[in-house]
Design a protein around this motif. Structure first.
Motif, PDB file in Angstrom:
ATOM      1  N   LEU A   1      33.653  48.243  48.486  1.00 37.56           N
ATOM      2  CA  LEU A   1      34.223  47.500  47.362  1.00 37.56           C
ATOM      3  C   LEU A   1      35.372  46.631  47.878  1.00 37.56           C
ATOM      4  O   LEU A   1      36.312  47.143  48.498  1.00 37.56           O
ATOM      5  CB  LEU A   1      34.743  48.496  46.320  1.00 37.56           C
ATOM      6  N   PHE A   2      35.274  45.325  47.638  1.00 34.08           N
ATOM      7  CA  PHE A   2      36.322  44.384  48.030  1.00 34.08           C
ATOM      8  C   PHE A   2      37.236  44.167  46.830  1.00 34.08           C
ATOM      9  O   PHE A   2      36.759  43.809  45.741  1.00 34.08           O
ATOM     10  CB  PHE A   2      35.706  43.060  48.478  1.00 34.08           C
ATOM     11  N   VAL A   3      38.524  44.378  47.040  1.00 38.41           N
ATOM     12  CA  VAL A   3      39.475  44.300  45.928  1.00 38.41           C
ATOM     13  C   VAL A   3      40.465  43.158  46.182  1.00 38.41           C
ATOM     14  O   VAL A   3      41.257  43.217  47.127  1.00 38.41           O
ATOM     15  CB  VAL A   3      40.243  45.629  45.745  1.00 38.41           C
ATOM     16  N   GLY A   4      40.379  42.131  45.325  1.00 41.48           N
ATOM     17  CA  GLY A   4      41.288  40.993  45.431  1.00 41.48           C
ATOM     18  C   GLY A   4      42.445  41.118  44.461  1.00 41.48           C
ATOM     19  O   GLY A   4      42.704  42.205  43.917  1.00 41.48           O
ATOM     20  N   GLU A   5      43.112  39.996  44.206  1.00 44.19           N
ATOM     21  CA  GLU A   5      44.334  40.034  43.411  1.00 44.19           C
ATOM     22  C   GLU A   5      44.085  39.676  41.955  1.00 44.19           C
ATOM     23  O   GLU A   5      44.119  40.526  41.070  1.00 44.19           O
ATOM     24  CB  GLU A   5      45.367  39.112  44.050  1.00 44.19           C
ATOM     25  N   ALA A   6      43.832  38.417  41.693  1.00 41.83           N
ATOM     26  CA  ALA A   6      43.681  37.963  40.310  1.00 41.83           C
ATOM     27  C   ALA A   6      42.802  36.721  40.296  1.00 41.83           C
ATOM     28  O   ALA A   6      42.752  35.978  41.282  1.00 41.83           O
ATOM     29  CB  ALA A   6      45.056  37.637  39.731  1.00 41.83           C
ATOM     30  N   PRO A   7      42.110  36.488  39.192  1.00 38.75           N
ATOM     31  CA  PRO A   7      41.247  35.304  39.124  1.00 38.75           C
ATOM     32  C   PRO A   7      42.051  34.008  39.177  1.00 38.75           C
ATOM     33  O   PRO A   7      43.181  33.946  38.689  1.00 38.75           O
ATOM     34  CB  PRO A   7      40.570  35.425  37.753  1.00 38.75           C
TER      35      PRO A   7
ATOM     36  N   ILE B   1      32.626  43.145  44.351  1.00 43.00           N
ATOM     37  CA  ILE B   1      33.899  42.429  44.437  1.00 43.00           C
ATOM     38  C   ILE B   1      34.575  42.459  43.075  1.00 43.00           C
ATOM     39  O   ILE B   1      33.949  42.167  42.045  1.00 43.00           O
ATOM     40  CB  ILE B   1      33.674  40.952  44.860  1.00 43.00           C
ATOM     41  N   LEU B   2      35.848  42.811  43.063  1.00 43.01           N
ATOM     42  CA  LEU B   2      36.626  42.778  41.813  1.00 43.01           C
ATOM     43  C   LEU B   2      38.084  42.474  42.143  1.00 43.01           C
ATOM     44  O   LEU B   2      38.445  42.299  43.301  1.00 43.01           O
ATOM     45  CB  LEU B   2      36.453  44.084  41.042  1.00 43.01           C
ATOM     46  N   ASN B   3      38.902  42.430  41.119  1.00 46.93           N
ATOM     47  CA  ASN B   3      40.317  42.097  41.285  1.00 46.93           C
ATOM     48  C   ASN B   3      41.201  43.155  40.649  1.00 46.93           C
ATOM     49  O   ASN B   3      40.783  43.873  39.741  1.00 46.93           O
ATOM     50  CB  ASN B   3      40.633  40.762  40.608  1.00 46.93           C
ATOM     51  N   LEU B   4      42.471  43.188  41.082  1.00 43.69           N
ATOM     52  CA  LEU B   4      43.455  44.056  40.418  1.00 43.69           C
ATOM     53  C   LEU B   4      43.633  43.630  38.971  1.00 43.69           C
ATOM     54  O   LEU B   4      43.716  44.443  38.071  1.00 43.69           O
ATOM     55  CB  LEU B   4      44.840  43.915  41.079  1.00 43.69           C
ATOM     56  N   ILE B   5      43.722  42.324  38.751  1.00 46.78           N
ATOM     57  CA  ILE B   5      44.002  41.774  37.422  1.00 46.78           C
ATOM     58  C   ILE B   5      42.758  41.060  36.917  1.00 46.78           C
ATOM     59  O   ILE B   5      42.086  40.362  37.669  1.00 46.78           O
ATOM     60  CB  ILE B   5      45.213  40.828  37.505  1.00 46.78           C
ATOM     61  N   LYS B   6      42.471  41.244  35.657  1.00 44.63           N
ATOM     62  CA  LYS B   6      41.191  40.760  35.121  1.00 44.63           C
ATOM     63  C   LYS B   6      41.278  39.406  34.420  1.00 44.63           C
ATOM     64  O   LYS B   6      40.252  38.839  34.060  1.00 44.63           O
ATOM     65  CB  LYS B   6      40.600  41.780  34.137  1.00 44.63           C
ATOM     66  N   CYS B   7      42.485  38.919  34.164  1.00 43.32           N
ATOM     67  CA  CYS B   7      42.646  37.611  33.510  1.00 43.32           C
ATOM     68  C   CYS B   7      43.478  36.699  34.398  1.00 43.32           C
ATOM     69  O   CYS B   7      44.381  37.168  35.107  1.00 43.32           O
ATOM     70  CB  CYS B   7      43.343  37.769  32.161  1.00 43.32           C
ATOM     71  N   ARG B   8      43.215  35.421  34.310  1.00 40.52           N
ATOM     72  CA  ARG B   8      43.920  34.474  35.182  1.00 40.52           C
ATOM     73  C   ARG B   8      45.402  34.344  34.812  1.00 40.52           C
ATOM     74  O   ARG B   8      45.722  34.035  33.659  1.00 40.52           O
ATOM     75  CB  ARG B   8      43.289  33.102  35.076  1.00 40.52           C
ATOM     76  N   PRO B   9      46.276  34.566  35.780  1.00 40.25           N
ATOM     77  CA  PRO B   9      47.681  34.269  35.516  1.00 40.25           C
ATOM     78  C   PRO B   9      47.879  32.758  35.524  1.00 40.25           C
ATOM     79  O   PRO B   9      47.519  32.105  36.507  1.00 40.25           O
ATOM     80  CB  PRO B   9      48.413  34.897  36.698  1.00 40.25           C
ATOM     81  N   PRO B  10      48.409  32.157  34.462  1.00 40.00           N
ATOM     82  CA  PRO B  10      48.584  30.698  34.465  1.00 40.00           C
ATOM     83  C   PRO B  10      49.410  30.270  35.668  1.00 40.00           C
ATOM     84  O   PRO B  10      50.398  30.921  36.002  1.00 40.00           O
ATOM     85  CB  PRO B  10      49.338  30.430  33.162  1.00 40.00           C
TER      86      PRO B  10
ATOM     87  N   ARG C   1      50.727  32.437  39.065  1.00 43.59           N
ATOM     88  CA  ARG C   1      51.889  33.308  39.252  1.00 43.59           C
ATOM     89  C   ARG C   1      51.424  34.738  39.031  1.00 43.59           C
ATOM     90  O   ARG C   1      50.584  35.002  38.186  1.00 43.59           O
ATOM     91  CB  ARG C   1      52.936  32.842  38.239  1.00 43.59           C
ATOM     92  N   PHE C   2      51.941  35.679  39.836  1.00 42.52           N
ATOM     93  CA  PHE C   2      51.414  37.043  39.744  1.00 42.52           C
ATOM     94  C   PHE C   2      52.241  37.880  38.783  1.00 42.52           C
ATOM     95  O   PHE C   2      53.420  38.108  39.002  1.00 42.52           O
ATOM     96  CB  PHE C   2      51.397  37.713  41.115  1.00 42.52           C
ATOM     97  N   PRO C   3      51.666  38.323  37.702  1.00 39.39           N
ATOM     98  CA  PRO C   3      52.435  38.976  36.647  1.00 39.39           C
ATOM     99  C   PRO C   3      52.487  40.500  36.782  1.00 39.39           C
ATOM    100  O   PRO C   3      51.469  41.173  36.663  1.00 39.39           O
ATOM    101  CB  PRO C   3      51.643  38.596  35.392  1.00 39.39           C
ATOM    102  N   ILE C   4      53.636  41.022  37.023  1.00 37.39           N
ATOM    103  CA  ILE C   4      53.784  42.464  37.227  1.00 37.39           C
ATOM    104  C   ILE C   4      53.345  43.276  35.990  1.00 37.39           C
ATOM    105  O   ILE C   4      52.617  44.254  36.136  1.00 37.39           O
ATOM    106  CB  ILE C   4      55.243  42.808  37.607  1.00 37.39           C
ATOM    107  N   PRO C   5      53.743  42.906  34.775  1.00 39.55           N
ATOM    108  CA  PRO C   5      53.306  43.722  33.634  1.00 39.55           C
ATOM    109  C   PRO C   5      51.785  43.754  33.506  1.00 39.55           C
ATOM    110  O   PRO C   5      51.213  44.771  33.129  1.00 39.55           O
ATOM    111  CB  PRO C   5      53.921  43.020  32.417  1.00 39.55           C
ATOM    112  N   SER C   6      51.117  42.668  33.868  1.00 46.06           N
ATOM    113  CA  SER C   6      49.658  42.639  33.787  1.00 46.06           C
ATOM    114  C   SER C   6      49.050  43.576  34.819  1.00 46.06           C
ATOM    115  O   SER C   6      48.028  44.202  34.589  1.00 46.06           O
ATOM    116  CB  SER C   6      49.141  41.227  34.022  1.00 46.06           C
TER     117      SER C   6
END
Ligand code: URA
Length: 234
Positions: free
Chosen positions: A59-65, A100-109, A112-117
């Motif tokens: 499983l490849f784990v990326g950051e955010a879309p 393949i998936l990401n830590l965060i499932k929605c695109r940060p505008p 920017r990487f959003p800690i609460p998300s």
């Protein structure tokens, strides 16, 4: 206004009703698609959950879309995705062997990487990993490494070396955008990839413990009357 999924009529692009996926997967995808736990749901076009095999060994784990992923609802669908796909091909993994998936499932505008998300999405990530039950995990970039292996050194130290988290092999790589943006990382990326290729036999050795249950072999996965798998299937 969300666009229609260009990959087909289903609401999510991969695996929603596929009986090869583990019991509980379709329900989890539905929960993620409906998530409003953080402000990112307001700006997303699509949630981005997963692409790949219903039974990934790796499983490849990326950051955010990013923007392309948000538009298509598919992880790593843009330039760094192409780089990642090429890398996966180079190390000899076939389509049935990885996801393949990401830590965060929605695109940060603005990406920017959003800690609460990150915190809000974490239970989804953990459930995805538990259901898919990969033999090994490859983290892509510093954030994925820190999230899945908090005891690891910085990514530049850890990348390219096999680690173990909770008895599961974990192999950190740089994010595949790194060799695209900075030529000096190309050599490092290639070196780490070769190390991953060599580590794969060790990573793919069967682990002890129960295999994830598959919907096909479990009558509880039969969709309920409203077409959604029953929560009891989780
Ligand atoms: N970068 C990521 O970390 N994930 C994606 O899906 C795309 C780019």
């Amino acid at each position: 206004m969300p666009r229609r999924d260009p990959l087909g009529p289903s609401e999510t692009p991969r695996g929603r009703a596929d009986p090869e996926f583990p019991v509980g997967w379709a329900e989890l995808e539905r929960e993620i698609a409906e998530c409003r736990r953080c402000p990112l749901h307001r700006s997303r076009t699509h949630v981005v959950t997963y692409r790949g095999s219903p039974r990934p060994a790796v499983l490849f784990v990326g950051e955010a879309p990013g923007a392309v992923e948000d538009r298509l609802g598919v992880p790593f669908a843009g330039r760094s995705g192409k780089r990642l796909d090429r890398a996966i091909d180079e190390i000899g993994l076939g389509p049935s062997e990885y996801g393949i998936l990401n830590l965060i499932k929605c695109r940060p505008p603005g990406n920017r990487f959003p800690i609460p998300s990150e915190r809000a999405c974490r239970p989804f990530l953990d459930r995805q990993i538990a259901l898919l039950g990969p033999r090994g995990i490859v983290t892509l970039g510093a954030r994925a490494l820190a999230a899945l292996d908090p005891g690891a050194p910085a990514v530049l130290t850890a990348a390219g070396t096999l680690r173990s988290v909770g008895g599961r092999p974990l192999f950190p790589l740089l994010h595949p955008a790194a060799p695209l943006h900075a030529p000096r990382w190309r050599e490092r990326w290639a070196r780490d990839l070769e190390a991953l290729r060599r580590a794969l036999p060790k990573m793919l050795r069967p682990r002890r413990g129960p295999a994830p249950r598959r919907a096909r072999s479990d009558h509880r996965a039969v969709p309920a009357r409203n077409g959604v798998a029953s929560p009891g299937a989780l």
